[in-house]
Write an enzyme that holds these catalytic residues in place. Sequence first.
Site, PDB file in Angstrom:
ATOM      1  N   THR A  86       0.869  -1.184   0.000  1.00  0.00           N
ATOM      2  CA  THR A  86       0.000   0.000   0.000  1.00  0.00           C
ATOM      3  C   THR A  86       0.905   1.232   0.000  1.00  0.00           C
ATOM      4  OG1 THR A  86      -0.130  -0.157   2.421  1.00  0.00           O
ATOM      5  CG2 THR A  86      -1.942  -1.115   1.161  1.00  0.00           C
ATOM      6  N   PHE A 262      -7.595  15.024  28.108  1.00  0.00           N
ATOM      7  CA  PHE A 262      -7.452  16.475  28.105  1.00  0.00           C
ATOM      8  C   PHE A 262      -5.978  16.873  28.122  1.00  0.00           C
ATOM      9  CE2 PHE A 262      -8.591  20.693  30.260  1.00  0.00           C
ATOM     10  CZ  PHE A 262      -8.992  21.249  29.058  1.00  0.00           C
ATOM     11  N   CYS A 268       4.837  21.870  36.619  1.00  0.00           N
ATOM     12  CA  CYS A 268       6.088  21.329  36.074  1.00  0.00           C
ATOM     13  C   CYS A 268       6.119  21.220  34.554  1.00  0.00           C
ATOM     14  CB  CYS A 268       6.368  19.957  36.686  1.00  0.00           C
ATOM     15  SG  CYS A 268       6.617  19.975  38.465  1.00  0.00           S
ATOM     16  N   ARG A 331      -1.976  26.126  39.238  1.00  0.00           N
ATOM     17  CA  ARG A 331      -0.970  26.719  38.356  1.00  0.00           C
ATOM     18  C   ARG A 331      -0.977  26.038  36.989  1.00  0.00           C
ATOM     19  NH1 ARG A 331       4.188  26.154  42.131  1.00  0.00           N
ATOM     20  NH2 ARG A 331       3.023  24.243  42.627  1.00  0.00           N
TER      21      ARG A 331
END
Length: 436
Positions: A86, A262, A268, A331
């Site tokens: 392919t 998500f 960090c 944060r």
Amino acid sequence: MRISIFGLGYVGAVCAGCLSARGHEVIGVDVSSTKIDLINQGKSPIVEPGLEALLQQGRQTGRLSGTTDFKKAVLDSDVSFICVGTPSKKNGDLDLGYIETVCREIGFAIREKSERHTVVVRSTVLPGTVNNVVIPLIEDCSGKKAGVDFGVGTNPEFLRESTAIKDYDFPPMTVIGELDKQTGDLLEEIYRELDAPIIRKTVEVAEMIKYTCNVWHAAKVTFANEIGNIAKAVGVDGREVMDVICQDHKLNLSRYYMRPGFAFGGSCLPKDVRALTYRASQLDVEHPMLGSLMRSNSNQVQKAFDLITSHDTRKVGLLGLSFKAGTDDLRESPLVELAEMLIGKGYELRIFDRNVEYARVHGANKEYIESKIPHVSSLLVSDLDEVVASSDVLVLGNGDELFVDLVNKTPSGKKLVDLVGFMPHTTTAQAEGICW
């Protein structure tokens, strides 16, 4: 079992040798008379360590033969493996010309068979190819119904050139994509002697698994190269770094982060990605993959926003605000970014996060919440039931176990958007996942 293999390139020739060595009667099929002559002489049409010995054994035992006669191969076998190439088109799409030709020939041959025949696509094809190309062609040419009159499945291979025999005998897994249970049972019988888990999925899932594996391998090579380039530029041996990275099977080489969902966040990951890519730019080290991480992360937040706003309502309940369950750390939480996007577009937003609610009153993050995101924190509600009752769309933002019941028993009239992966199944009329 009587097996015909269409296409005697790297995949087909290896399968022919390995299957015949395990006692199956194998017919190799190809349009190239040169390849067929080699097979019938017990010689390998490709360079692959150990293959010629298997082909010679197959010929000597009478379990292996080659032919250019497509029809006879189908009539003389119970199952056909499609192993043709392919290749890429100029635009990057797959050229399915060989697949289409083989499917037509198999279909015409099946038309003349009274007994059931099974067709298995082993070639690498994009999701949807079997259902949208292979099955319609065979049905049209055979006049029979897939899954009823003939079986259809996919069986992606994980063979590497130069180690293909070993990879066949000791695979990481055997993936079977089945249109019908009878096909899955047949393939499981063929591979039952291999010491590897047999994973049976739908045809589309199996097709996607193969591409995901290959793209993941490419991504790992690219990642290691970019890290190595940056490491060298700062005076570090990248091999030494990656050797240690690969010793961590708890996080680095595990399924922990390998779950669709998500965006990443926290104190960090975003900071460190920016710092490393900034240093790479300072050193004039190209890093296209690492440099795209933050952009891709932002795209996932936008995808969640688009999913939420696709519903015809302005009342949204955001369940979870911290970047992960069990913490009050806001944060660089992508859920804060999502909340700000919804607020900016005038949505009537209610937010529940029991850890952040506690921190707003008691915790060390109280000052951060009040000074950095007062417009968001003002929308926090301490009662989960109140948020559920006042919202038309409920967004599962982090993995707090309190939210599980909403998946199992979504209130009537409510829409659920799952960013975490709580949903046991894919999208339904009432619930939709960001990646499922």
